[in-house]
Design a protein around this motif. Structure first.
Motif, mmCIF file in Angstrom:
data_model
loop_
_atom_site.group_PDB
_atom_site.id
_atom_site.type_symbol
_atom_site.label_atom_id
_atom_site.label_comp_id
_atom_site.label_asym_id
_atom_site.label_seq_id
_atom_site.Cartn_x
_atom_site.Cartn_y
_atom_site.Cartn_z
ATOM 1 N N HIS A 3 0.754 -1.492 0.232
ATOM 2 C CA HIS A 3 0.116 0.042 0.087
ATOM 3 C C HIS A 3 1.103 1.167 -0.129
ATOM 4 C CE1 HIS A 3 -3.437 2.550 0.957
ATOM 5 N NE2 HIS A 3 -2.493 2.966 1.690
ATOM 6 N N ILE A 4 1.827 0.864 0.701
ATOM 7 C CA ILE A 4 2.683 2.556 0.591
ATOM 8 C C ILE A 4 3.801 2.865 -0.902
ATOM 9 C CG2 ILE A 4 4.942 3.244 1.668
ATOM 10 C CD1 ILE A 4 4.268 1.896 4.628
ATOM 11 N N TYR A 5 3.631 1.774 -1.101
ATOM 12 C CA TYR A 5 4.977 1.710 -2.152
ATOM 13 C C TYR A 5 3.489 1.829 -3.473
ATOM 14 C CZ TYR A 5 8.805 -1.131 -1.014
ATOM 15 O OH TYR A 5 9.740 -1.609 -0.276
ATOM 16 N N SER A 6 1.929 1.897 -3.677
ATOM 17 C CA SER A 6 1.527 2.371 -4.102
ATOM 18 C C SER A 6 0.870 3.459 -4.411
ATOM 19 C CB SER A 6 0.254 1.785 -4.448
ATOM 20 O OG SER A 6 -0.585 2.120 -3.055
ATOM 21 N N GLN A 7 1.159 4.752 -3.064
ATOM 22 C CA GLN A 7 0.711 5.580 -2.803
ATOM 23 C C GLN A 7 2.095 6.538 -2.782
ATOM 24 O OE1 GLN A 7 0.423 6.176 1.450
ATOM 25 N NE2 GLN A 7 -2.071 6.483 1.258
ATOM 26 N N LEU A 8 3.105 5.740 -2.887
ATOM 27 C CA LEU A 8 4.593 6.509 -3.252
ATOM 28 C C LEU A 8 4.300 6.575 -5.137
ATOM 29 C CD1 LEU A 8 6.876 5.609 -0.947
ATOM 30 C CD2 LEU A 8 6.270 7.378 -1.313
ATOM 31 N N SER A 9 4.119 6.102 -5.585
ATOM 32 C CA SER A 9 3.786 5.675 -7.012
ATOM 33 C C SER A 9 3.084 6.568 -6.917
ATOM 34 C CB SER A 9 3.825 4.551 -7.323
ATOM 35 O OG SER A 9 4.335 3.127 -7.067
ATOM 36 N N TYR A 10 2.164 6.874 -6.878
ATOM 37 C CA TYR A 10 0.569 7.626 -6.761
ATOM 38 C C TYR A 10 1.571 9.027 -7.036
ATOM 39 C CZ TYR A 10 -3.306 9.803 -7.568
ATOM 40 O OH TYR A 10 -5.041 11.262 -7.313
ATOM 41 N N LEU A 11 2.647 9.579 -6.274
ATOM 42 C CA LEU A 11 2.699 10.674 -5.590
ATOM 43 C C LEU A 11 3.827 10.863 -6.575
ATOM 44 C CD1 LEU A 11 3.008 13.116 -3.414
ATOM 45 C CD2 LEU A 11 4.602 12.045 -2.321
ATOM 46 N N ALA A 12 4.645 10.153 -6.906
ATOM 47 C CA ALA A 12 5.511 10.523 -7.378
ATOM 48 C C ALA A 12 5.161 10.256 -9.543
ATOM 49 C CB ALA A 12 6.560 9.081 -7.963
ATOM 50 N N PHE A 13 4.054 9.756 -9.977
ATOM 51 C CA PHE A 13 2.631 10.070 -11.453
ATOM 52 C C PHE A 13 2.503 11.806 -10.851
ATOM 53 C CE2 PHE A 13 -1.470 10.500 -13.280
ATOM 54 C CZ PHE A 13 -0.431 10.227 -14.356
ATOM 55 N N ILE A 14 2.002 11.832 -10.017
ATOM 56 C CA ILE A 14 1.543 13.220 -9.769
ATOM 57 C C ILE A 14 2.888 14.753 -9.809
ATOM 58 C CG2 ILE A 14 0.034 15.124 -8.513
ATOM 59 C CD1 ILE A 14 -1.567 12.899 -8.845
ATOM 60 N N ILE A 15 4.212 14.421 -9.033
ATOM 61 C CA ILE A 15 5.138 15.442 -8.902
ATOM 62 C C ILE A 15 4.998 15.728 -10.683
ATOM 63 C CG2 ILE A 15 7.425 15.706 -8.204
ATOM 64 C CD1 ILE A 15 6.127 14.067 -5.693
ATOM 65 N N VAL A 16 5.513 14.210 -11.333
ATOM 66 C CA VAL A 16 6.263 14.170 -12.500
ATOM 67 C C VAL A 16 4.765 15.246 -13.280
ATOM 68 C CG1 VAL A 16 6.326 12.503 -14.506
ATOM 69 C CG2 VAL A 16 7.416 12.363 -12.430
ATOM 70 N N LEU A 17 3.427 14.738 -12.905
ATOM 71 C CA LEU A 17 2.949 15.302 -13.895
ATOM 72 C C LEU A 17 2.612 16.706 -14.104
ATOM 73 C CD1 LEU A 17 0.386 14.827 -16.327
ATOM 74 C CD2 LEU A 17 -0.834 14.722 -14.425
ATOM 75 N N THR A 18 2.717 17.339 -12.791
ATOM 76 C CA THR A 18 2.853 18.368 -12.136
ATOM 77 C C THR A 18 3.596 19.178 -13.187
ATOM 78 O OG1 THR A 18 1.889 18.633 -10.200
ATOM 79 C CG2 THR A 18 3.274 20.523 -10.467
ATOM 80 N N LEU A 19 5.202 19.011 -12.993
ATOM 81 C CA LEU A 19 6.217 18.991 -13.650
ATOM 82 C C LEU A 19 6.200 19.431 -15.011
ATOM 83 C CD1 LEU A 19 8.840 17.872 -11.587
ATOM 84 C CD2 LEU A 19 8.054 20.153 -10.997
#
Length: 132
Positions: A3-19
């Protein structure tokens, strides 16, 4: 743990998308800005590069930028010259910068025998301090 890895993956995806969106947005910025045009200054207009002060005891001015070129005369330590052009020449030992100068005489000198300054007042001050 999964669950933690999926949250980190989702957070990384959001950061990359925002940038990515920020970067893409900057590409389509205001196109009505005035173009940057550099001021006409002496180095940009190719009138001269700067002013040189001879640091060697004396040096020969040559007709061409080469060691085997004929000599036009010489300049002593502290002489002030206007540097008109700079040229890089290949030699068996490596590369050597030569400068075309205009002062008491016009001709070529190795750049290593002088200090080059942006404006004449700096060069004149350096020249005067060498002559003391």
């Amino acid at each position: 743990m999964k669950h933690i890895y999926s949250q980190l993956s989702y957070l990384a995806f959001i950061i990359v998308l925002t940038l990515s969106l920020i970067t893409l947005g900057s590409c389509f910025g205001n196109k009505d800005e005035a173009p940057v045009i550099p001021p006409v200054t002496s180095p940009l207009s190719k009138d001269y590069i700067g002013f040189g002060v001879i640091t060697a005891s004396f040096t020969h001015i040559t007709v061409d930028p080469a060691d085997n070129s004929s000599s036009l005369g010489y300049l002593r330590r502290g002489s002030l010259v206007k540097v008109i052009r700079r040229q890089l020449n290949r030699t068996p030992e490596g590369f050597v910068y030569w400068v075309l100068v205009n002062g008491e005489q016009q001709g070529w000198l190795k750049e290593e025998v002088m200090e080059i300054y942006i404006n004449e007042s700096q060069a004149r001050t350096a020249s005067e301090s060498m002559l003391k």
